[in-house]
Design a protein around this motif. Structure first.
Motif, PDB file in Angstrom:
ATOM      1  N   LYS A  76       0.864  -1.171   0.000  1.00  0.00           N
ATOM      2  CA  LYS A  76       0.000   0.000   0.000  1.00  0.00           C
ATOM      3  C   LYS A  76       0.904   1.225   0.000  1.00  0.00           C
ATOM      4  O   LYS A  76       1.785   1.351   0.846  1.00  0.00           O
ATOM      5  CB  LYS A  76      -0.912   0.009   1.222  1.00  0.00           C
ATOM      6  N   GLU A  82      -3.466   7.283  -2.853  1.00  0.00           N
ATOM      7  CA  GLU A  82      -3.332   5.915  -2.375  1.00  0.00           C
ATOM      8  C   GLU A  82      -3.300   4.957  -3.549  1.00  0.00           C
ATOM      9  O   GLU A  82      -4.007   5.136  -4.540  1.00  0.00           O
ATOM     10  CB  GLU A  82      -4.485   5.560  -1.434  1.00  0.00           C
ATOM     11  N   THR A  84      -2.563   0.544  -4.324  1.00  0.00           N
ATOM     12  CA  THR A  84      -2.312  -0.788  -3.782  1.00  0.00           C
ATOM     13  C   THR A  84      -1.880  -1.707  -4.905  1.00  0.00           C
ATOM     14  O   THR A  84      -2.459  -1.692  -5.988  1.00  0.00           O
ATOM     15  CB  THR A  84      -3.574  -1.365  -3.102  1.00  0.00           C
TER      16      THR A  84
END
Length: 127
Positions: A76, A82, A84
């Motif tokens: 992550k 963000e 992942t």
């Protein structure tokens, strides 16, 4: 009585050593951002967890890598946005190879420190 205590202490120590060797999960666990360094165009840059970079404080949560015993991993990334990424890993010839989307990357493990290079940057994560 001293002999019994000494014997029990030796047994406990031996059990702990065996458990540490046999129960050790090696590379598995969760690693957090420690530092990043890069050299580009004659400029050297190093950023450590907790330091500010371009107006943003880079925390340990900037990179969080979980390495699972089933040979999968999830990274992550949180550096403003963000992201992942997941993949698989294998140990081959004493080296760790992490793969995702048809690409592989060599990862180095030393104690509780995991290091990899990506896009000219060296990233260090710690358990």
């Amino acid at each position: 009585m001293k002999k019994v205590k000494g014997f029990l202490a030796a047994v406990v120590f031996a059990v702990l050593l065996v458990c540490m060797a046999a129960c050790s999960t090696g590379i598995t666990g969760t690693y957090k951002f420690s530092s990043m360094s890069m050299n580009q165009g004659g400029l050297s840059l190093e950023v450590k967890a907790g330091e500010e970079f371009m107006g943003v404080t880079i925390t340990e949560e900037a990179y969080s890598l979980t390495v699972n015993e089933d040979n999968t991993w999830t990274m992550k990334v949180n550096v403003g946005e963000e992201f992942t990424q997941s993949g698989t890993w294998e140990e081959k010839d004493g080296k760790y190879l992490f793969s995702a989307e048809g690409k592989s990357m060599e990862v180095t493990l030393s104690g509780n420190t995991l290091t990899f290079e990506q896009d000219g940057a060296k990233i260090v994560l710690k358990k």
